[in-house]
Scaffold this motif. Structure first.
Motif, mmCIF file in Angstrom:
data_model
loop_
_atom_site.group_PDB
_atom_site.id
_atom_site.type_symbol
_atom_site.label_atom_id
_atom_site.label_comp_id
_atom_site.label_asym_id
_atom_site.label_seq_id
_atom_site.Cartn_x
_atom_site.Cartn_y
_atom_site.Cartn_z
ATOM 1 N N GLU A 236 -22.456 -10.018 -45.550
ATOM 2 C CA GLU A 236 -21.307 -10.995 -45.636
ATOM 3 C C GLU A 236 -21.971 -12.363 -45.798
ATOM 4 O OE1 GLU A 236 -18.078 -10.865 -45.784
ATOM 5 O OE2 GLU A 236 -17.548 -9.182 -44.707
ATOM 6 N N ASN A 239 -23.122 -12.746 -49.518
ATOM 7 C CA ASN A 239 -22.131 -12.552 -50.671
ATOM 8 C C ASN A 239 -22.834 -11.066 -51.356
ATOM 9 O OD1 ASN A 239 -20.091 -12.811 -52.203
ATOM 10 N ND2 ASN A 239 -21.382 -13.998 -53.705
ATOM 11 N N THR A 241 -22.061 -6.956 -51.801
ATOM 12 C CA THR A 241 -21.117 -5.869 -51.359
ATOM 13 C C THR A 241 -21.946 -4.636 -51.139
ATOM 14 O OG1 THR A 241 -19.562 -6.666 -53.169
ATOM 15 C CG2 THR A 241 -19.470 -4.350 -52.366
ATOM 16 N N SER A 255 -18.536 -4.830 -46.819
ATOM 17 C CA SER A 255 -18.578 -6.249 -47.110
ATOM 18 C C SER A 255 -18.198 -6.790 -48.752
ATOM 19 C CB SER A 255 -19.785 -6.925 -47.088
ATOM 20 O OG SER A 255 -20.861 -6.339 -47.732
ATOM 21 N N HIS A 256 -17.610 -7.707 -48.748
ATOM 22 C CA HIS A 256 -17.221 -8.194 -50.137
ATOM 23 C C HIS A 256 -16.541 -7.268 -51.150
ATOM 24 C CE1 HIS A 256 -18.805 -12.268 -49.324
ATOM 25 N NE2 HIS A 256 -19.705 -11.762 -48.759
ATOM 26 N N SER A 257 -15.428 -6.965 -50.367
ATOM 27 C CA SER A 257 -14.685 -5.858 -51.287
ATOM 28 C C SER A 257 -14.235 -6.060 -52.622
ATOM 29 C CB SER A 257 -13.615 -4.898 -50.305
ATOM 30 O OG SER A 257 -12.612 -6.119 -49.997
ATOM 31 N N HIS A 258 -14.280 -7.546 -52.834
ATOM 32 C CA HIS A 258 -13.531 -7.903 -54.088
ATOM 33 C C HIS A 258 -14.244 -7.363 -55.400
ATOM 34 C CE1 HIS A 258 -16.887 -10.699 -53.258
ATOM 35 N NE2 HIS A 258 -17.072 -11.111 -54.638
ATOM 36 N N ARG A 259 -15.397 -6.854 -54.931
ATOM 37 C CA ARG A 259 -16.258 -6.476 -56.174
ATOM 38 C C ARG A 259 -15.964 -4.854 -56.489
ATOM 39 N NH1 ARG A 259 -20.702 -9.449 -53.980
ATOM 40 N NH2 ARG A 259 -21.127 -11.115 -55.089
#
Length: 262
Positions: A236, A239, A241, A255-259
């Motif tokens: 997290e 940055n 994933t 973590s960082h599911s936007h990817r």
């Protein structure tokens, strides 16, 4: 030091009520000592292949080099299990520097590292790379299909570097950190930009494995196993994933599911 990554050995196997002798494939485990600028720096236990990559990747992850040109000479005596490395600029190898716990702060977030070198070399990812769910599943299948030594012995870890769904390089070692260092060393030797790449990994995502990924510089790490809670916290913060339990047609994003894009 010279040898194969695995060898045949006679064993006794018990199955269905019968104990019988048969040949089995056993992984090879041997030490490699790095002599840095004439000083004994570190000894690691590893699989005896791609030792130059391993040495370069290890020194880079420890913060002693960033590129191949910083190495004046590198010679490996496989018979003795020694890597002799001289750098253009002499560096400190203080045990105090390498062993003391360090707690730092960056961008308003508290980061807890085990060693000074982790704080110096772990990178916050700036990767804008995304991956689809189908690509995650495909990448893990490719990693498992390429892991022939694991299929034969069950005694090694596997890691691979991907660009999208295309495998660039895969490496095998008895040590999970070693497999990642070999990939890092390969990237340094071949001047491969890693910011837009993906690492696939066979083992658990521990905090140390997550830090290795951060040091290499990727933004996505995929594994068939679970992460630890500290690994998730670091992912997290850095940055990155982290995706785990990629098995069959399912996985977990930690973590960082936007990817992970549709």
């Amino acid at each position: 030091m010279a040898g194969q990554i695995s060898n045949n050995s006679w064993i006794y196997r018990y199955e269905n009520g019968i104990l019988q002798e048969q040949l089995d494939e056993i992984v090879t485990e041997q030490p490699l000592t790095i002599m840095l600028d004439g000083q004994e720096f570190a000894t690691m236990v590893c699989s005896p292949e791609h030792l130059e990559e391993l040495t370069i990747g290890f020194l880079a992850s420890e913060g002693f080099i960033r590129q191949q040109e910083e190495i004046k000479s590198l010679n490996i005596d496989e018979s003795k299990g020694i890597a002799y490395v001289d750098l253009h600029v002499q560096v400190t190898t203080s045990h105090e520097f390498h062993s003391k716990r360090f707690i730092g702060s960056c961008c308003g977030k508290s980061r807890q590292f085990y060693f000074h070198n982790d704080a110096r070399t772990a990178k916050t990812s700036t990767s804008k790379t995304t991956v689809t769910p189908d690509q995650c599943l495909s990448i893990m299948r490719q990693l498992q299909d390429s892991s022939l030594i694991f299929q034969e012995t069950g005694g090694v870890h596997n890691a691979a570097l991907f660009s999208g769904e295309d495998m660039i390089i895969s490496r095998t070692d008895i040590g999970r950190h070693n497999a990642l260092d070999k990939i890092y060393g390969y990237c340094i030797q071949n001047k491969i930009s890693v910011k837009d790449k993906i690492i696939a990994f066979s083992g658990r995502i521990s905090s140390e494995v997550l830090l290795k990924a951060a040091k290499i510089g990727v933004g996505i790490i995929l594994s068939k196993s679970a992460p630890t809670n500290l690994a998730i916290k670091l992912a997290e913060d850095l940055n990155i994933t982290a995706v785990g339990f990629i098995r069959g047609n399912s996985f977990n994003v930690y973590s960082h599911s936007h990817r992970i894009s549709d």
